[in-house]
Design an enzyme around this catalytic site. Structure first.
Site, PDB file in Angstrom:
ATOM      1  N   LYS A   1       0.801  -1.302   0.069  1.00  0.00           N
ATOM      2  CA  LYS A   1       0.072   0.177   0.072  1.00  0.00           C
ATOM      3  C   LYS A   1       0.917   1.307   0.044  1.00  0.00           C
ATOM      4  O   LYS A   1       2.184   1.101   0.429  1.00  0.00           O
ATOM      5  CB  LYS A   1      -0.782   0.019   1.225  1.00  0.00           C
ATOM      6  CG  LYS A   1      -0.071  -0.160   2.593  1.00  0.00           C
ATOM      7  CD  LYS A   1       0.619   1.149   3.040  1.00  0.00           C
ATOM      8  CE  LYS A   1       1.060   0.889   4.417  1.00  0.00           C
ATOM      9  NZ  LYS A   1       2.004   2.186   4.805  1.00  0.00           N
TER      10      LYS A   1
ATOM     11  N   PRO B   1      10.001  -4.302  -1.240  1.00  0.00           N
ATOM     12  CA  PRO B   1      11.026  -4.039  -0.331  1.00  0.00           C
ATOM     13  C   PRO B   1      10.775  -3.989   1.191  1.00  0.00           C
ATOM     14  O   PRO B   1       9.618  -3.445   1.492  1.00  0.00           O
ATOM     15  CB  PRO B   1      11.283  -2.803  -1.130  1.00  0.00           C
ATOM     16  CG  PRO B   1      11.068  -2.682  -2.197  1.00  0.00           C
ATOM     17  CD  PRO B   1       9.800  -3.352  -2.213  1.00  0.00           C
TER      18      PRO B   1
ATOM     19  N   GLY C   1       7.962   1.707   4.205  1.00  0.00           N
ATOM     20  CA  GLY C   1       6.992   1.955   4.693  1.00  0.00           C
ATOM     21  C   GLY C   1       5.680   1.709   3.708  1.00  0.00           C
ATOM     22  O   GLY C   1       4.731   2.433   3.354  1.00  0.00           O
ATOM     23  N   LEU C   2       5.946   0.462   3.029  1.00  0.00           N
ATOM     24  CA  LEU C   2       4.718  -0.156   2.024  1.00  0.00           C
ATOM     25  C   LEU C   2       4.057  -1.212   2.343  1.00  0.00           C
ATOM     26  O   LEU C   2       2.888  -1.650   2.109  1.00  0.00           O
ATOM     27  CB  LEU C   2       5.473  -0.628   0.790  1.00  0.00           C
ATOM     28  CG  LEU C   2       6.183   0.252  -0.023  1.00  0.00           C
ATOM     29  CD1 LEU C   2       7.034  -0.299  -0.895  1.00  0.00           C
ATOM     30  CD2 LEU C   2       5.410   1.245  -0.711  1.00  0.00           C
ATOM     31  N   GLY C   3       4.090  -1.539   4.030  1.00  0.00           N
ATOM     32  CA  GLY C   3       3.305  -2.717   4.292  1.00  0.00           C
ATOM     33  C   GLY C   3       3.644  -3.894   4.166  1.00  0.00           C
ATOM     34  O   GLY C   3       2.951  -4.676   4.009  1.00  0.00           O
TER      35      GLY C   3
ATOM     36  N   GLY D   1       5.348  -6.469   5.172  1.00  0.00           N
ATOM     37  CA  GLY D   1       5.408  -7.384   5.912  1.00  0.00           C
ATOM     38  C   GLY D   1       3.755  -7.893   6.817  1.00  0.00           C
ATOM     39  O   GLY D   1       3.417  -8.860   6.809  1.00  0.00           O
TER      40      GLY D   1
ATOM     41  N   ASP E   1      -0.759  -1.944  10.822  1.00  0.00           N
ATOM     42  CA  ASP E   1      -1.304  -1.996   9.064  1.00  0.00           C
ATOM     43  C   ASP E   1      -1.864  -3.159   8.694  1.00  0.00           C
ATOM     44  O   ASP E   1      -2.348  -3.271   7.776  1.00  0.00           O
ATOM     45  CB  ASP E   1       0.269  -1.782   8.530  1.00  0.00           C
ATOM     46  CG  ASP E   1       0.680  -0.308   8.321  1.00  0.00           C
ATOM     47  OD1 ASP E   1      -0.107   0.699   8.775  1.00  0.00           O
ATOM     48  OD2 ASP E   1       1.770  -0.267   7.797  1.00  0.00           O
TER      49      ASP E   1
END
Length: 273
Positions: free
Chosen positions: A8, A94, A98-100, A102, A136
């Site tokens: 996201k 990656p 900050g892309l969530g 995990g 998240d």
């Protein structure tokens, strides 16, 4: 069973106040993208076997038992006595970006286990379990554009006109420690909520919508700030760091492929929403 957990982006992120439990109240809009990992879960045929976890692609560090996929399995196994499984995660999104990445793997693990073993978990139960794994994670249960408050776990679906918006995400070779970034932020309340501001045309977002983490991250990592500046020079209508970084995205009115402009970074291009 194989699924493709997506990441996201955050459009705006306001840190409003520090909570008594040590966390922070925030407001943000989270939007799903089509940048995806690959996750396979297969039940073990032998009941006496142990659950296996294998990861390929981007290397993940740390003990297996701390991986969010395994933690999601153990969380459900405590209550439902699940048989062992084999998990294979091919990591493409990656980490430390900050892309969530995990969080989406954890949420999709819950969804897959619910389906494979016919647990018939309600949306609320899935939300509650995901919240135990990370703030998240709950977003990825419904996986739709959402206005998030509280620690990020209070979710309100919302509509944004993103049909003709093209996104480019640039992830430099920098890892941002989220806890450290939070410690440097001075929380503040806004006169207007992000939920209101984001209803303005995208062309106005540059002057209205901000990510509070940018100020503290840009000070120590000017290379991340330069990515945002370059995205605007390359024609982005709106550009921002996502989450606590280090990935930066640009929103464009037409399809863009900018790999050659960011050779030392990982670059993804595609649709969102």
């Amino acid at each position: 069973m194989v699924v493709f957990p997506n990441c996201k982006i955050n459009i705006g992120l306001h840190v409003i106040e520090k909570r008594t439990d040590g966390f922070h109240n925030i407001e943000t809009v989270m939007v799903p993208t089509n940048w995806r990992d690959v996750l396979e879960i297969v039940p073990e045929e032998k009941k006496e076997s142990e659950t296996e976890f294998k990861c390929t692609g981007i290397r993940l560090f740390g003990p297996k038992e701390k991986n969010l996929c395994i933690r999601a399995y153990n969380l459900l196994a405590e209550k439902y006595t699940l048989p062992p499984v084999k998990m294979h995660l091919h990591k493409i999104i990656p980490v430390g970006a900050g892309l969530g990445g995990g969080s989406t793997d954890a949420a999709h693990t819950l969804l897959m286990l619910d389906q494979i073993f016919k647990l018939n978990l309600s949306d609320k139960e899935l939300h509650d379990y995901s919240e135990m794994l990370g703030s998240d994670c709950a977003f990825f249960i419904n996986n739709k554009t959402t206005y998030a408050t509280g620690k990020g776990e209070i979710l309100e679906p919302m509509k944004l006109k993103l049909k003709n918006v093209f996104c480019v995400i640039v992830k430099p070779r920098i890892h941002i420690n989220t806890a450290n970034a939070y410690s440097l932020i001075k929380p503040k309340k806004r006169k207007e909520s992000l939920q209101q501001l984001i209803q303005e045309p995208i062309q106005k977002w540059k002057d209205l919508i901000e990510n509070d983490f940018e100020k503290v991250v840009f000070e120590t990592n000017p290379g991340i700030k330069n990515i945002k500046t370059r995205l605007y020079k390359l024609g982005a209508t709106y550009a921002s760091m996502t989450g606590s970084g280090s990935a930066v995205y640009g929103l464009f009115t037409e399809e863009k492929h900018l790999d050659t402009y960011f050779r030392s970074s990982t670059v993804w291009s595609g649709t969102i929403g």
